[in-house]
Design a protein around this motif. Structure first.
Motif, PDB file in Angstrom:
ATOM      1  N   GLY A   1       0.917  -1.241   0.037  1.00  0.00           N
ATOM      2  CA  GLY A   1       0.021   0.074  -0.019  1.00  0.00           C
ATOM      3  C   GLY A   1       0.852   1.150  -0.180  1.00  0.00           C
ATOM      4  N   ILE A   2       0.255   2.180   0.486  1.00  0.00           N
ATOM      5  CA  ILE A   2       0.988   3.641   0.625  1.00  0.00           C
ATOM      6  C   ILE A   2       0.514   4.284   1.964  1.00  0.00           C
ATOM      7  CG2 ILE A   2       0.694   5.845  -0.280  1.00  0.00           C
ATOM      8  CD1 ILE A   2       0.757   4.950  -2.987  1.00  0.00           C
ATOM      9  N   ALA A   3       1.677   4.835   2.566  1.00  0.00           N
ATOM     10  CA  ALA A   3       1.512   5.696   3.965  1.00  0.00           C
ATOM     11  C   ALA A   3       1.933   7.166   3.536  1.00  0.00           C
ATOM     12  CB  ALA A   3       2.540   4.891   4.957  1.00  0.00           C
ATOM     13  N   ALA A   4       1.412   7.673   4.715  1.00  0.00           N
ATOM     14  CA  ALA A   4       1.549   9.330   4.528  1.00  0.00           C
ATOM     15  C   ALA A   4       2.036   9.920   5.808  1.00  0.00           C
ATOM     16  CB  ALA A   4       0.309   9.996   3.922  1.00  0.00           C
ATOM     17  N   TRP A   5       3.107  10.537   5.755  1.00  0.00           N
ATOM     18  CA  TRP A   5       3.749  11.125   6.997  1.00  0.00           C
ATOM     19  C   TRP A   5       3.916  12.696   6.720  1.00  0.00           C
ATOM     20  CZ3 TRP A   5       3.463   7.350  10.196  1.00  0.00           C
ATOM     21  CH2 TRP A   5       3.257   6.217   9.674  1.00  0.00           C
TER      22      TRP A   5
ATOM     23  N   ALA B   1      -3.701  10.259   7.286  1.00  0.00           N
ATOM     24  CA  ALA B   1      -4.699   9.243   6.857  1.00  0.00           C
ATOM     25  C   ALA B   1      -4.908   9.431   5.405  1.00  0.00           C
ATOM     26  CB  ALA B   1      -6.003   9.190   7.583  1.00  0.00           C
ATOM     27  N   VAL B   2      -4.538   8.240   4.628  1.00  0.00           N
ATOM     28  CA  VAL B   2      -4.902   8.182   3.022  1.00  0.00           C
ATOM     29  C   VAL B   2      -5.557   6.924   3.048  1.00  0.00           C
ATOM     30  CG1 VAL B   2      -2.827   9.847   2.456  1.00  0.00           C
ATOM     31  CG2 VAL B   2      -2.449   7.334   2.639  1.00  0.00           C
ATOM     32  N   THR B   3      -6.260   6.689   1.846  1.00  0.00           N
ATOM     33  CA  THR B   3      -6.846   5.505   1.370  1.00  0.00           C
ATOM     34  C   THR B   3      -6.559   5.392  -0.155  1.00  0.00           C
ATOM     35  OG1 THR B   3      -8.729   5.584   2.799  1.00  0.00           O
ATOM     36  CG2 THR B   3      -8.856   4.202   1.045  1.00  0.00           C
TER      37      THR B   3
ATOM     38  N   VAL C   1      -4.939   7.355  -4.750  1.00  0.00           N
ATOM     39  CA  VAL C   1      -4.773   7.872  -3.596  1.00  0.00           C
ATOM     40  C   VAL C   1      -5.598   8.684  -3.158  1.00  0.00           C
ATOM     41  CG1 VAL C   1      -3.029   8.151  -1.912  1.00  0.00           C
ATOM     42  CG2 VAL C   1      -2.345   6.896  -3.700  1.00  0.00           C
ATOM     43  N   TYR C   2      -6.233   8.826  -1.995  1.00  0.00           N
ATOM     44  CA  TYR C   2      -7.075   9.835  -1.271  1.00  0.00           C
ATOM     45  C   TYR C   2      -6.689  10.250  -0.104  1.00  0.00           C
ATOM     46  CZ  TYR C   2     -10.342   8.451  -5.173  1.00  0.00           C
ATOM     47  OH  TYR C   2     -10.653   8.118  -6.309  1.00  0.00           O
ATOM     48  N   LEU C   3      -6.599  11.535   0.224  1.00  0.00           N
ATOM     49  CA  LEU C   3      -6.518  12.080   1.460  1.00  0.00           C
ATOM     50  C   LEU C   3      -7.926  11.941   2.523  1.00  0.00           C
ATOM     51  CD1 LEU C   3      -4.967  13.721   3.784  1.00  0.00           C
ATOM     52  CD2 LEU C   3      -6.071  15.692   2.725  1.00  0.00           C
ATOM     53  N   THR C   4      -8.035  11.055   3.371  1.00  0.00           N
ATOM     54  CA  THR C   4      -8.819  10.798   4.200  1.00  0.00           C
ATOM     55  C   THR C   4      -9.005  11.164   5.592  1.00  0.00           C
ATOM     56  OG1 THR C   4      -8.192   8.707   4.598  1.00  0.00           O
ATOM     57  CG2 THR C   4      -9.671   8.865   2.749  1.00  0.00           C
ATOM     58  N   ASP C   5      -8.006  12.140   5.821  1.00  0.00           N
ATOM     59  CA  ASP C   5      -7.687  12.602   7.393  1.00  0.00           C
ATOM     60  C   ASP C   5      -8.788  13.742   7.323  1.00  0.00           C
ATOM     61  OD1 ASP C   5      -6.535  13.745   9.650  1.00  0.00           O
ATOM     62  OD2 ASP C   5      -4.645  12.503   9.230  1.00  0.00           O
TER      63      ASP C   5
ATOM     64  N   ASP D   1      -8.419  15.639  10.029  1.00  0.00           N
ATOM     65  CA  ASP D   1      -7.623  16.856  10.928  1.00  0.00           C
ATOM     66  C   ASP D   1      -7.017  17.825  10.110  1.00  0.00           C
ATOM     67  OD1 ASP D   1      -8.814  15.786  13.342  1.00  0.00           O
ATOM     68  OD2 ASP D   1      -6.878  14.308  13.457  1.00  0.00           O
ATOM     69  N   VAL D   2      -6.901  17.395   8.723  1.00  0.00           N
ATOM     70  CA  VAL D   2      -6.202  18.290   7.666  1.00  0.00           C
ATOM     71  C   VAL D   2      -6.970  18.548   6.377  1.00  0.00           C
ATOM     72  CG1 VAL D   2      -4.172  17.696   8.557  1.00  0.00           C
ATOM     73  CG2 VAL D   2      -4.844  16.557   6.860  1.00  0.00           C
ATOM     74  N   GLU D   3      -6.819  19.680   5.479  1.00  0.00           N
ATOM     75  CA  GLU D   3      -7.572  19.653   4.486  1.00  0.00           C
ATOM     76  C   GLU D   3      -6.313  19.883   3.152  1.00  0.00           C
ATOM     77  OE1 GLU D   3     -10.323  23.103   2.275  1.00  0.00           O
ATOM     78  OE2 GLU D   3     -10.595  22.705   4.491  1.00  0.00           O
ATOM     79  N   PHE D   4      -6.545  19.152   2.125  1.00  0.00           N
ATOM     80  CA  PHE D   4      -5.783  19.243   1.002  1.00  0.00           C
ATOM     81  C   PHE D   4      -5.662  20.596   0.323  1.00  0.00           C
ATOM     82  CE2 PHE D   4      -4.848  19.377  -3.504  1.00  0.00           C
ATOM     83  CZ  PHE D   4      -3.510  18.584  -3.814  1.00  0.00           C
ATOM     84  N   SER D   5      -4.145  21.222   0.531  1.00  0.00           N
ATOM     85  CA  SER D   5      -3.965  22.367  -0.158  1.00  0.00           C
ATOM     86  C   SER D   5      -3.320  22.448  -1.538  1.00  0.00           C
ATOM     87  CB  SER D   5      -2.796  23.239   0.691  1.00  0.00           C
ATOM     88  OG  SER D   5      -2.699  24.362   0.178  1.00  0.00           O
TER      89      SER D   5
END
Length: 144
Positions: free
Chosen positions: A41-45, A101-103, A109-113, A115-119
């Protein structure tokens, strides 16, 4: 905030180096985040070392250094597990990277967190829209 935002294709996340994007924190500040490819998969840090938060793990020139399943801090040599974010060596031993969090779904790949918003894609500085002249709007970006 945003429940799900498309980031990129999983195929666009390289085996080495990662893929960088910027999010907006709840307080309005911008924070860089990088994607790394895992075996399954993929992780986001968030893009900083836990030992010294001004030390970027992903650098524009080389991306993130990933070796044997670990993300290496280019300054101190601490190695963070790319799956869990945990560090067991060097100055950052006992700490864990800040996860975003990403899915991955159907190769995308989607940002699903919550607590944050894509800029925007790329580094935080790429989102500056006040580049109309050569004078900086702030000196906070300077490093000595």
């Amino acid at each position: 905030m945003s429940p799900r935002t498309h980031l990129t294709s999983a195929d666009d996340v390289p085996e080495q180096g990662g893929w960088l994007f910027t999010v907006e924190e709840p307080n309005g500040s911008l924070q860089e985040v990088f994607l790394v490819r895992l075996d399954d998969g993929i992780a986001a840090w968030k893009n900083y070392c836990q030992h010294e938060t001004d030390q970027e793990l992903y650098r524009e020139e080389i991306g993130a250094v990933v070796r044997d399943g670990g993300i290496v801090c280019p300054k101190h040599g601490s190695v963070f597990d790319a799956v869990t974010g945990d560090c067991e060596n060097g100055p950052a031993a006992g700490s864990t990277l800040a996860e975003v969090a990403v899915t991955v779904e159907l190769g995308e790949v989607y940002l699903t967190d919550d607590d944050v918003e894509f800029s925007h894609a790329g580094p935080a500085s790429a989102g500056d829209d006040d580049d109309d002249d050569d004078t900086p709007g702030s000196t906070s970006h300077l490093r000595f």
